[in-house]
Design an enzyme around this catalytic site. Sequence first.
Site, PDB file in Angstrom:
ATOM      1  N   ALA A 179      40.260  22.951  34.352  1.00 12.24           N
ATOM      2  CA  ALA A 179      40.663  21.739  33.624  1.00 12.24           C
ATOM      3  C   ALA A 179      42.180  21.739  33.393  1.00 12.24           C
ATOM      4  O   ALA A 179      42.850  20.710  33.503  1.00 12.24           O
ATOM      5  CB  ALA A 179      39.929  21.657  32.295  1.00 12.24           C
TER       6      ALA A 179
ATOM      7  N   GLY B  55      36.764  22.827  34.949  1.00 16.43           N
ATOM      8  CA  GLY B  55      36.401  23.374  33.652  1.00 16.43           C
ATOM      9  C   GLY B  55      37.327  24.509  33.261  1.00 16.43           C
ATOM     10  O   GLY B  55      37.687  25.345  34.100  1.00 16.43           O
ATOM     11  N   SER B  56      37.770  24.525  32.000  1.00 19.14           N
ATOM     12  CA  SER B  56      38.613  25.587  31.451  1.00 19.14           C
ATOM     13  C   SER B  56      39.890  25.751  32.279  1.00 19.14           C
ATOM     14  O   SER B  56      40.686  24.815  32.367  1.00 19.14           O
ATOM     15  CB  SER B  56      37.797  26.882  31.354  1.00 19.14           C
ATOM     16  OG  SER B  56      38.487  27.834  30.601  1.00 19.14           O
ATOM     17  N   SER B  57      40.097  26.905  32.930  1.00 21.76           N
ATOM     18  CA  SER B  57      41.293  27.045  33.777  1.00 21.76           C
ATOM     19  C   SER B  57      41.342  25.920  34.817  1.00 21.76           C
ATOM     20  O   SER B  57      42.421  25.397  35.139  1.00 21.76           O
ATOM     21  CB  SER B  57      41.284  28.402  34.472  1.00 21.76           C
ATOM     22  OG  SER B  57      42.379  28.526  35.346  1.00 21.76           O
TER      23      SER B  57
ATOM     24  N   HIS C  29      32.794  26.472  24.412  1.00 21.67           N
ATOM     25  CA  HIS C  29      33.546  26.576  25.668  1.00 21.67           C
ATOM     26  C   HIS C  29      32.601  26.991  26.790  1.00 21.67           C
ATOM     27  O   HIS C  29      31.941  28.002  26.658  1.00 21.67           O
ATOM     28  CB  HIS C  29      34.639  27.637  25.490  1.00 21.67           C
ATOM     29  CG  HIS C  29      35.687  27.612  26.546  1.00 21.67           C
ATOM     30  ND1 HIS C  29      36.774  26.788  26.466  1.00 21.67           N
ATOM     31  CD2 HIS C  29      35.805  28.282  27.715  1.00 21.67           C
ATOM     32  CE1 HIS C  29      37.526  26.968  27.541  1.00 21.67           C
ATOM     33  NE2 HIS C  29      36.964  27.863  28.324  1.00 21.67           N
TER      34      HIS C  29
END
Length: 293
Positions: free
Chosen positions: A140, A136-138, A276
């Site tokens: 991802a 997820g996020s970083s 997010h």
Amino acid sequence: MQLRTLLSVALAATLAQCASLVEVMSFGDNPTDIQMYIYVPDQVATNPAVVVALHPCGVTGQQWFSATELPSYADSNGFILVYPATTHLSNCWDGLNNAASLTHGQGGDAKGIISEVNYTLSTYQGDASKVYVMGGSSGAMMTNVMAGSYPDVFEAGAAYSGVADACFAGTESATPASANQTCAQGLSHTPEEWGNFVRNSYPGYTGRRPRMMIVHGLADTLVYPAAAAEALKQWSNVLDVPWSKNVTGNPSAEYTQEVYGDGTQLQGFFGEGVGHIAPPNVPVMLKFFGLIA
Ligand SMILES: *[C@@H]1O[C@H](CO)[C@@H](O)[C@H](O)[C@H]1NC(C)=O
Ligand SMILES: *[C@@H]1O[C@H](CO)[C@@H](O)[C@H](O)[C@H]1NC(C)=O
Ligand SMILES: *[C@H]1O[C@@H](CO)[C@H](O)[C@@H](O)[C@@H]1NC(C)=O
């Protein structure tokens, strides 16, 4: 007294049967001093699949372990979960350096993550053809980096609210606090240019490439949804599968699925009103990976 002894014996037996997330202190080449946590279910499969789960910025491995339904699916399906963790760059992954994570075998957090995969495969006789990466996020962003730099390791990947591989190339840091948010705000390249970043991260490699799932919220104001559209351009080029159709309301009302080719190689999901981080829908991801029916 006797009852209490009996109860504590029963409790100890229950605890002994109950798998938990444990830290592995030594797992091989680890140039950036990342950590490794592993979850081996009690009923681990013979030659188990391995899912590497990469945390967002500012989050620990344990917190990411608690954040999704992956552990309960590992319990019921016998695959192993690996949670790498970094304490550097505000706990963000370092997918920004061509001399490290962005190039095969060159080092960075990516190399430590590969050491964790190798350790897991050899310690638990894992199936090297069933290694997956999600985040997820970083995490991802790093999922796309791992798929780009180590296509020989990962069968498939799933990126929730990330950016294309090499999008952060040349920036000083990839934290949400960095001055340079060009990438997170949808840095645009042609599909061929994006594809070249992937191909250049492992020059000469001609083998198969990881299948990819790209998921993003349309209401994400931190990492713009355009960043996911760019990642889809990239993998569409690398995997050589053109967009074929959109399916609205899949897997739930707010999402539109973008199907590339027949959907086995590449899929995107964009969620209306989703911010997010887009919450991982674990069964949808595991079906795409081929780990559940
Ligand atoms: C992981 O294992 C592969 C295959 O055995 C090997 O080529 C590679 O060098 C190893 N990578 C690391 C970082 O240990
Ligand atoms: C900002 O980051 C992008 C990549 O995301 C890079 O191409 C660009 O050179 C960077 N700009 C500056 C001023 O460093
Ligand atoms: C799916 O269709 C393509 C081609 O018409 C559009 O460009 C995309 O914006 C659309 N995707 C979504 C999530 O609506």
